[in-house]
Design a protein around this motif. Structure first.
Motif, mmCIF file in Angstrom:
data_model
loop_
_atom_site.group_PDB
_atom_site.id
_atom_site.type_symbol
_atom_site.label_atom_id
_atom_site.label_comp_id
_atom_site.label_asym_id
_atom_site.label_seq_id
_atom_site.Cartn_x
_atom_site.Cartn_y
_atom_site.Cartn_z
ATOM 1 N N GLN A 45 0.831 -1.207 0.000
ATOM 2 C CA GLN A 45 0.000 0.000 0.000
ATOM 3 C C GLN A 45 0.859 1.249 0.000
ATOM 4 O OE1 GLN A 45 -3.401 0.417 2.735
ATOM 5 N NE2 GLN A 45 -2.494 2.363 3.274
ATOM 6 N N THR A 46 0.500 2.213 -0.853
ATOM 7 C CA THR A 46 1.198 3.492 -0.917
ATOM 8 C C THR A 46 0.472 4.534 -0.064
ATOM 9 O OG1 THR A 46 -0.057 4.255 -2.829
ATOM 10 C CG2 THR A 46 1.959 3.002 -3.275
ATOM 11 N N GLY A 65 -7.953 1.853 -1.922
ATOM 12 C CA GLY A 65 -8.740 1.641 -0.717
ATOM 13 C C GLY A 65 -9.498 2.887 -0.292
ATOM 14 N N PRO A 66 -10.580 2.712 0.452
ATOM 15 C CA PRO A 66 -11.377 3.857 0.888
ATOM 16 C C PRO A 66 -10.653 4.738 1.916
ATOM 17 C CG PRO A 66 -12.272 1.816 1.773
ATOM 18 C CD PRO A 66 -11.166 1.445 0.834
ATOM 19 N N TYR A 67 -9.699 4.166 2.648
ATOM 20 C CA TYR A 67 -8.896 4.929 3.591
ATOM 21 C C TYR A 67 -7.579 4.186 3.827
ATOM 22 C CZ TYR A 67 -11.118 1.644 6.839
ATOM 23 O OH TYR A 67 -11.582 0.505 7.446
ATOM 24 N N ASP A 69 -4.608 2.057 5.251
ATOM 25 C CA ASP A 69 -4.450 0.843 6.043
ATOM 26 C C ASP A 69 -5.691 -0.035 6.103
ATOM 27 O OD1 ASP A 69 -1.885 1.780 6.452
ATOM 28 O OD2 ASP A 69 -2.316 2.581 8.428
ATOM 29 N N VAL A 70 -6.694 0.224 5.289
ATOM 30 C CA VAL A 70 -7.895 -0.617 5.277
ATOM 31 C C VAL A 70 -7.560 -2.046 4.864
ATOM 32 C CG1 VAL A 70 -8.592 -0.028 2.925
ATOM 33 C CG2 VAL A 70 -10.317 -0.736 4.569
ATOM 34 N N VAL A 71 -6.500 -2.232 4.100
ATOM 35 C CA VAL A 71 -6.135 -3.579 3.666
ATOM 36 C C VAL A 71 -5.767 -4.459 4.869
ATOM 37 C CG1 VAL A 71 -3.673 -3.144 3.246
ATOM 38 C CG2 VAL A 71 -4.885 -4.868 1.906
ATOM 39 N N ILE A 72 -5.278 -3.868 5.930
ATOM 40 C CA ILE A 72 -4.939 -4.643 7.130
ATOM 41 C C ILE A 72 -6.195 -5.287 7.712
ATOM 42 C CG2 ILE A 72 -4.031 -4.501 9.480
ATOM 43 C CD1 ILE A 72 -2.148 -2.300 8.441
#
Length: 89
Positions: A45-46, A65-67, A69-72
């Motif tokens: 993620q960038t 992503g919508p915000y 660190d949401v991928v975490i």
């Protein structure tokens, strides 16, 4: 028609087999659905919320992503994602 396609995507994801693998730039929901199949090895993620997903075969796709660190959370909610490498910029 749009809801029919969304339902097909959700059902395919729940079954653990998607008919079409994501390529290039995809919507966030589609990226997370594929992540939960367990066929993603790495996410990167960038700062501008772009996330690159590397599939088992080495090919990549990306989503915004919508915000930050949401991928975490997506990985944390996935029982098949325990070995996914996470890289955050």
């Amino acid at each position: 028609m749009r809801y029919l396609l969304l339902n097909i995507l959700v059902i395919g994801t729940l079954a653990g087999c998607m008919a079409v693998e994501p390529e290039g730039e995809v919507p966030w929901d589609e990226a997370i659905a594929f992540l939960k199949t367990g066929r993603v090895t790495t996410v990167f993620q960038t700062h501008d919320r772009w996330v690159s997903f590397t599939k088992e075969d080495g090919r990549n796709f990306s989503a915004r992503g919508p915000y930050l660190d949401v991928v975490i959370s997506g990985i944390g909610d996935c029982s098949r994602c325990k070995n996914v490498g996470i890289i955050l910029e």
